[in-house]
Design a protein around this motif. Structure first.
Motif, PDB file in Angstrom:
ATOM      1  N   ASP A  49       0.831  -1.213   0.000  1.00 61.92           N
ATOM      2  CA  ASP A  49       0.000   0.000   0.000  1.00 61.92           C
ATOM      3  C   ASP A  49       0.861   1.257   0.000  1.00 61.92           C
ATOM      4  OD1 ASP A  49      -2.274  -1.567   0.040  1.00 61.92           O
ATOM      5  OD2 ASP A  49      -2.673  -1.250   2.183  1.00 61.92           O
ATOM      6  N   ALA A  50       1.936   1.263   0.781  1.00 64.34           N
ATOM      7  CA  ALA A  50       2.829   2.423   0.836  1.00 64.34           C
ATOM      8  C   ALA A  50       3.538   2.644  -0.502  1.00 64.34           C
ATOM      9  CB  ALA A  50       3.858   2.246   1.957  1.00 64.34           C
ATOM     10  N   ILE A  51       3.950   1.571  -1.135  1.00 67.38           N
ATOM     11  CA  ILE A  51       4.602   1.679  -2.447  1.00 67.38           C
ATOM     12  C   ILE A  51       3.607   2.201  -3.479  1.00 67.38           C
ATOM     13  CG2 ILE A  51       5.605   0.343  -4.338  1.00 67.38           C
ATOM     14  CD1 ILE A  51       6.915  -1.425  -2.129  1.00 67.38           C
ATOM     15  N   GLN A  52       2.387   1.684  -3.457  1.00 67.45           N
ATOM     16  CA  GLN A  52       1.362   2.156  -4.387  1.00 67.45           C
ATOM     17  C   GLN A  52       1.113   3.647  -4.194  1.00 67.45           C
ATOM     18  OE1 GLN A  52      -0.064   0.672  -6.940  1.00 67.45           O
ATOM     19  NE2 GLN A  52      -1.306   2.449  -7.420  1.00 67.45           N
ATOM     20  N   GLN A  53       1.014   4.095  -2.945  1.00 67.55           N
ATOM     21  CA  GLN A  53       0.779   5.512  -2.679  1.00 67.55           C
ATOM     22  C   GLN A  53       1.953   6.358  -3.156  1.00 67.55           C
ATOM     23  OE1 GLN A  53      -2.185   6.885  -1.549  1.00 67.55           O
ATOM     24  NE2 GLN A  53      -1.147   8.708  -2.313  1.00 67.55           N
ATOM     25  N   LEU A  56       1.595   6.808  -6.861  1.00 68.22           N
ATOM     26  CA  LEU A  56       0.532   7.764  -7.156  1.00 68.22           C
ATOM     27  C   LEU A  56       0.995   9.199  -6.910  1.00 68.22           C
ATOM     28  CD1 LEU A  56      -2.514   5.847  -5.646  1.00 68.22           C
ATOM     29  CD2 LEU A  56      -2.015   6.217  -8.073  1.00 68.22           C
ATOM     30  N   ASP A  57       1.716   9.400  -5.808  1.00 69.68           N
ATOM     31  CA  ASP A  57       2.240  10.735  -5.497  1.00 69.68           C
ATOM     32  C   ASP A  57       3.253  11.186  -6.544  1.00 69.68           C
ATOM     33  OD1 ASP A  57       0.651  10.678  -3.233  1.00 69.68           O
ATOM     34  OD2 ASP A  57       2.325  10.281  -1.859  1.00 69.68           O
ATOM     35  N   LEU A  58       4.134  10.289  -6.955  1.00 73.00           N
ATOM     36  CA  LEU A  58       5.116  10.629  -7.982  1.00 73.00           C
ATOM     37  C   LEU A  58       4.439  10.966  -9.308  1.00 73.00           C
ATOM     38  CD1 LEU A  58       7.933   8.037  -7.308  1.00 73.00           C
ATOM     39  CD2 LEU A  58       8.130  10.523  -7.177  1.00 73.00           C
ATOM     40  N   GLN A  60       1.422  12.179  -9.711  1.00 74.36           N
ATOM     41  CA  GLN A  60       0.793  13.487  -9.572  1.00 74.36           C
ATOM     42  C   GLN A  60       1.840  14.597  -9.680  1.00 74.36           C
ATOM     43  OE1 GLN A  60      -2.439  14.194  -9.538  1.00 74.36           O
ATOM     44  NE2 GLN A  60      -1.871  16.348  -9.619  1.00 74.36           N
ATOM     45  N   ASN A  61       2.986  14.414  -9.033  1.00 81.04           N
ATOM     46  CA  ASN A  61       4.075  15.394  -9.131  1.00 81.04           C
ATOM     47  C   ASN A  61       4.556  15.535 -10.560  1.00 81.04           C
ATOM     48  OD1 ASN A  61       3.928  15.765  -6.371  1.00 81.04           O
ATOM     49  ND2 ASN A  61       5.689  14.482  -5.930  1.00 81.04           N
ATOM     50  N   PHE A  62       4.687  14.410 -11.253  1.00 77.49           N
ATOM     51  CA  PHE A  62       5.101  14.414 -12.657  1.00 77.49           C
ATOM     52  C   PHE A  62       4.125  15.233 -13.497  1.00 77.49           C
ATOM     53  CE2 PHE A  62       4.055  12.356 -16.722  1.00 77.49           C
ATOM     54  CZ  PHE A  62       5.220  12.641 -17.438  1.00 77.49           C
ATOM     55  N   ARG A  63       2.837  14.964 -13.322  1.00 82.00           N
ATOM     56  CA  ARG A  63       1.824  15.688 -14.103  1.00 82.00           C
ATOM     57  C   ARG A  63       1.888  17.193 -13.839  1.00 82.00           C
ATOM     58  NH1 ARG A  63      -1.818  13.292 -17.016  1.00 82.00           N
ATOM     59  NH2 ARG A  63      -3.335  14.943 -16.669  1.00 82.00           N
ATOM     60  N   GLU A  64       2.070  17.559 -12.586  1.00 79.95           N
ATOM     61  CA  GLU A  64       2.180  18.978 -12.237  1.00 79.95           C
ATOM     62  C   GLU A  64       3.446  19.595 -12.823  1.00 79.95           C
ATOM     63  OE1 GLU A  64       1.861  19.092  -7.988  1.00 79.95           O
ATOM     64  OE2 GLU A  64      -0.237  18.435  -8.021  1.00 79.95           O
ATOM     65  N   ASP A  65       4.577  18.899 -12.668  1.00 80.22           N
ATOM     66  CA  ASP A  65       5.857  19.416 -13.160  1.00 80.22           C
ATOM     67  C   ASP A  65       5.878  19.546 -14.679  1.00 80.22           C
ATOM     68  OD1 ASP A  65       6.730  19.498 -10.545  1.00 80.22           O
ATOM     69  OD2 ASP A  65       8.027  17.736 -10.719  1.00 80.22           O
ATOM     70  N   MET A  66       5.207  18.633 -15.378  1.00 82.86           N
ATOM     71  CA  MET A  66       5.204  18.637 -16.833  1.00 82.86           C
ATOM     72  C   MET A  66       4.085  19.502 -17.421  1.00 82.86           C
ATOM     73  SD  MET A  66       7.874  16.945 -17.412  1.00 82.86           S
ATOM     74  CE  MET A  66       7.846  16.643 -19.146  1.00 82.86           C
ATOM     75  N   GLY A  67       3.256  20.051 -16.544  1.00 81.89           N
ATOM     76  CA  GLY A  67       2.193  20.941 -16.986  1.00 81.89           C
ATOM     77  C   GLY A  67       0.985  20.233 -17.539  1.00 81.89           C
ATOM     78  N   TYR A  68       0.768  18.965 -17.190  1.00 79.07           N
ATOM     79  CA  TYR A  68      -0.402  18.234 -17.672  1.00 79.07           C
ATOM     80  C   TYR A  68      -1.673  18.639 -16.943  1.00 79.07           C
ATOM     81  CZ  TYR A  68       2.635  15.133 -20.320  1.00 79.07           C
ATOM     82  OH  TYR A  68       3.543  14.615 -21.213  1.00 79.07           O
TER      83      TYR A  68
END
Length: 69
Positions: A49-53, A56-58, A60-68
Motif C-alpha cells: 500500500d505504501a509503495i502504491q501511494q 501515485l504521489d510521484l 501526480q508530481n510528474f503531471r504537475e511538473d510537466m504541466g499536464y
C-alpha cells in the motif's frame, strides 16, 4: 515464530533480506536482519500500500511538473 509465505522461496527470501539491509541499515547483524525480514514479510500488504501511494504521489508530481494539470 513468524510465518513466511509458502510461495516465497529461499532465493526470494535472501533477496528480500539484502534489500532490507540495503535500504535500512547496511551494518545490521544477521539475527536482527532475519527478524526484520520476517516482520516485513508479515506486513507485505502495508508495504504494498505504501509503495502504491508513493507511485501515485510521484505520478501526480510528474503531471504537475510537466504541466499536464
Amino acid at each position: 515464530m513468524n510465518y513466511i509465505e509458502p510461495e516465497m522461496n529461499y532465493i526470494e527470501l535472501e533477496n528480500l533480506r539484502q534489500e532490507c539491509r540495503y535500504r535500512v541499515n547496511p551494518a545490521m547483524d544477521r539475527s536482527e536482519l532475519k527478524e526484520f525480514t520476517d516482520y516485513v514479510v508479515d506486513r507485505q500488504d502495508v508495504l504494498a500500500d505504501a509503495i502504491q501511494q508513493a507511485y501515485l504521489d510521484l505520478y501526480q508530481n510528474f503531471r504537475e511538473d510537466m504541466g499536464y494539470d
